[in-house]
Design an enzyme around this catalytic site. Structure first.
Site, PDB file in Angstrom:
ATOM      1  N   GLU A 285       0.414  -1.611   0.214  1.00  0.00           N
ATOM      2  CA  GLU A 285      -0.206   0.291   0.257  1.00  0.00           C
ATOM      3  C   GLU A 285       0.431   1.010   0.195  1.00  0.00           C
ATOM      4  O   GLU A 285       0.383   2.072  -0.801  1.00  0.00           O
ATOM      5  CB  GLU A 285      -1.296  -0.139   1.411  1.00  0.00           C
ATOM      6  CG  GLU A 285      -1.953  -0.909   1.487  1.00  0.00           C
ATOM      7  CD  GLU A 285      -1.713  -2.461   1.626  1.00  0.00           C
ATOM      8  OE1 GLU A 285      -0.598  -2.558   2.082  1.00  0.00           O
ATOM      9  OE2 GLU A 285      -2.096  -3.438   1.514  1.00  0.00           O
TER      10      GLU A 285
ATOM     11  N   HIS B 238     -11.160  -4.479   9.893  1.00  0.00           N
ATOM     12  CA  HIS B 238     -11.362  -4.216   7.903  1.00  0.00           C
ATOM     13  C   HIS B 238     -13.372  -3.306   8.823  1.00  0.00           C
ATOM     14  O   HIS B 238     -13.799  -3.362   8.291  1.00  0.00           O
ATOM     15  CB  HIS B 238     -11.455  -5.438   8.454  1.00  0.00           C
ATOM     16  CG  HIS B 238     -10.271  -6.406   8.164  1.00  0.00           C
ATOM     17  ND1 HIS B 238     -10.003  -7.099   8.875  1.00  0.00           N
ATOM     18  CD2 HIS B 238     -10.560  -6.672   6.924  1.00  0.00           C
ATOM     19  CE1 HIS B 238      -9.178  -7.631   7.838  1.00  0.00           C
ATOM     20  NE2 HIS B 238      -9.186  -7.545   6.943  1.00  0.00           N
TER      21      HIS B 238
END
Ligand SMILES: Cc1ncc(C[n+]2csc(CCOP(=O)(O)OP(=O)(O)O)c2C)c(N)n1
Ligand SMILES: [Mg+2]
Lengths: 327, 353
Positions: B84, B153
């Site tokens: 990322e 999440h």
């Protein structure tokens, strides 16, 4: 001096090399002499001792090629053709600076020379250079990206991620690691299990070469190969250029003064000074005369003097500039 | 897929009415609206490309990137390594090189490994270069938990992004805004964090077929009212509308403002509303502590002090990570019931019983 074929190097090219080397050296020495006046109020990471790398690489680049640099960026920008007066103005915090006084020493830019911003976060410049290389490939504009970073950046994960992505997508990029064996005061061998940085390339199936970073001819040759490879869409190369920084990590002093490194350690590297090496070679082989070199010295001195004068004519940014350029 | 299952108690709320729609409008979902926005951008602007983990997989990032790689080729829409920070830097570099990158993170949580490039680089690049080099990068960040998504999440990190000078933060609440704000974000010359809420994905709303932009920094009144103002964004907008309906039965006339963008923040719209209603409830999908609701409350306390007739109430997350158990999730996420309670309390404050 390396036993490379130098037949192709005409006196004009040799003069260019010398001018490049001496321009960086004198620029940095100028900072050393000005710094005590406290008008340069920005942390300076000086490039003295490493000049051959920037000069050798940049002589093979085109103006439109992208160059990404790090905290130790002055040499890279000068070699790529950034204007001295805007760099000096930036160092002095003036509005006429290359980053309008908002970047300082660590965030130099040059639109003309293809330096589209500079990061002082270790390894932070590498993925951005990768992105420019991606854009070049996407647009097929035949530009390549070159990114300079230190041995310290090899400690960071993004370095490996970038090698992988560049090789995976065959991006037109050259990774140049200037290994001066230290990150701040931390020696390479206490940070890295394999100190042969160029070997990392192998895992990513790209060429990795180790060059003498104090030998401008060697840099010229190997970077030319890597740059051509990138230009021909054959993918990236990792170059490890071994060299040494003469000054302390940040600031104008020496590490001997500060008691950080010994005379014994630095002295052999000073003997291998990239400029001295070059001068010895060209004079011994009668490629350039003392007079040729003197002329260039004078020219560069005058240029630097003029640039400083121009830089100091620029005013400080206004209070109202503070909130400009955020979005 | 179980990931997509969200407690119906949470998504079973009404669609926000769109203003100014004359003939029977075309109704599509929020997720279709995103896909339509991306398709438009890719079609209209050759500089645009989309990348991120799983953009070309059969699920197509909750269906928002479905088949774009087939339509536009793998140069324009492609899967990436799981890296990322590097991807964020790649986006910055590509933007500097003249492209218009859109980076997708299926969960906002994953962006945290890219914070160096986002905050140290993307956000600062223009400023550090004295305005010379802009970074037109859109980062799609998906929030919203449920089904035991738990702490890694589900995180709504809008406050973290809004805290950073140099980033714009967009949080669409309706299908129509999802498309219009996305296209506006792609047109911006600075990095934009575009936050989508999973619980909105299946909600339908009227969306014009034609390309259009909803400008950043302009909130909208979703329901007019005179007694109390709710300033909300993202999923809190439909919740607020539901709460306003319940309050209406108790003769409390609530005005619901959809902020649309967190940064720039349309505080003026809140101010004007407060000058009329004198009472404020702030509803945010994020945490209370140092969050968007704190910022809006501080602004209102400062600028609308003379108009306020009650304390400001906040409906947002408590200072705990997201839990997994359905029992705890229920306690964790604010509901329209929490909003109704806040409305009653603030409405009744200082009034004779
Ligand atoms: C991410 C990050 N960590 C730490 C620092 C502090 N820092 C600045 S320069 C430097 C050493 C860098 O060493 P190297 O990459 O070898 O470059 P050199 O200074 O030797 O040219 C460090 C640790 C930083 N700028 N960024
Ligand atoms: Mg080093």
């Amino acid at each position: 001096m390396s036993k490379l074929q130098l037949k192709n190097l005409k006196p004009a090219s040799l003069k260019k090399i010398y001018q490049g080397l001496i321009k960086i050296r004198k620029f940095e020495e100028k900072i050393v002499s000005l710094y005590p006046q406290q008008q340069i109020r920005t942390p300076v990471h000086l490039y003295i001792g490493q000049e051959a790398i920037a000069v050798g690489v940049c002589l093979n680049l085109r103006k439109r090629d992208y160059l990404f640099s790090n905290h130790r960026n002055h040499g890279h920008l000068i070699a790529k053709g950034a204007r001295l007066e805007s760099m000096l103005a930036e160092l002095h915090g003036r509005i006429g600076g290359c980053s309008k006084g908002k970047g300082g020493s660590m965030h130099m830019t040059s639109q003309n020379a293809g330096v589209f911003g500079t990061s002082a976060i270790v390894a932070g410049n590498i993925p951005i250079a990768l992105g420019c290389a991606f854009a070049s490939k996407f647009k097929k504009d035949n530009r390549i990206s070159v990114v300079f970073f230190g041995d310290g950046a090899v400690d960071e994960g993004t370095f490996y991620e970038c090698l992988n992505f560049a090789a995976l997508k065959k991006l037109p990029i050259v990774f140049i690691c200037e290994n001066n064996f230290y990150a701040t005061n931390s020696p390479q061998k206490v940070r890295q299990v394999n100190t042969d940085i160029y070997q990392i390339a192998k895992h990513f199936k790209m060429p990795g070469v180790c060059v003498d970073g104090n030998d401008v001819f060697e840099i010229l040759k190997f970077s030319a190969e890597a740059i051509e490879r990138a230009r021909k869409n054959k993918g990236p190369t990792l170059i490890e250029a071994r060299t040494f920084r003469w000054k302390t990590h940040v600031g104008p002093e020496s590490d001997i003064q500060k008691g950080l490194r010994s005379e014994k350690e630095i002295w052999p590297w000073k003997k291998k000074c990239p400029i001295k090496k070059f001068v010895q070679y060209v004079t011994k082989n009668k490629l350039l005369s003392k007079n040729d070199l003197d002329k260039i010295d004078k020219k560069v001195n005058a240029q630097l003097q003029r640039a400083l004068k121009t830089a100091l004519k620029s005013s400080y940014p206004k209070k109202t500039d503070l909130k400009k350029n955020v979005y | 897929m179980s990931w997509d299952k969200i407690p119906t108690s949470i998504i079973g709320v009404k669609t926000a009415p769109e203003k100014g729609e004359a003939k029977p409008p075309r109704l599509i979902t929020y997720r279709q609206a995103i896909l339509e926005g991306l398709t438009t951008a890719l079609k209209k602007d050759k500089r645009v490309f989309l990348f991120g983990e799983g953009v070309d997989d059969p699920g197509g990032v909750f269906g928002t990137t479905l088949n774009l790689h087939k339509k536009f080729g793998k140069n324009r829409s492609f899967d990436t390594p799981i890296a990322e920070n590097t991807l964020t830097g790649l986006g910055i570099g590509a933007a500097l090189g003249g492209l218009r990158p859109i980076l997708v993170h299926a969960r906002t949580d994953f962006m945290l490994t890219g914070m160096d490039q986002l905050i140290n680089h993307a956000a600062k690049w223009k400023y550090m270069s004295g305005g010379k080099f802009s970074v037109p990068l859109v980062i799609r960040a998906i929030i919203g938990g449920g089904w035991g998504s738990a702490s890694q999440h589900s995180q709504p990190l809008q406050a973290l992004f809004a805290h950073t000078p140099g980033l714009k933060v967009v949080m669409p609440a309706t299908a129509s805004d999802a498309k219009g704000l996305l296209l506006a974000s792609i047109a911006e010359d600075c990095p934009v964090v575009f936050i989508e809420h999973r619980w909105l994905y299946d909600r339908k709303g009227p969306v014009s077929k034609n390309p259009y932009v909803v400008p950043l920094g302009k909130g909208i009144i979703r329901k007019k009212g005179k007694d109390l103002t709710i300033a909300a964004s993202s999923f809190m907008v439909p919740l607020s509308l539901e709460a306003a309906d319940i309050a209406a039965k108790e003769k409390i006339d609530v005005e619901v403002i959809d902020l649309r963008t967190i940064k720039p923040l349309d505080y003026n719209l809140i101010q004007k509303s407060l000058e009329k209603t004198n009472r404020l409830v702030v509803a945010d999908t994020g945490w209370k502590m140092c969050g968007i609701s704190a910022e809006i409350s501080a602004l209102a306390a400062n600028k609308a002090f003379g108009y306020l007739k009650a304390p400001i109430a906040r409906v947002a997350l408590c200072d705990a990570p997201t839990p997994a158990s359905p029992a705890l999730e229920k306690a964790f996420y604010p509901s329209s019931k929490d909003l109704v309670e806040a409305i009653r309390k603030i409405y009744r404050y200082g009034r004779k019983k």
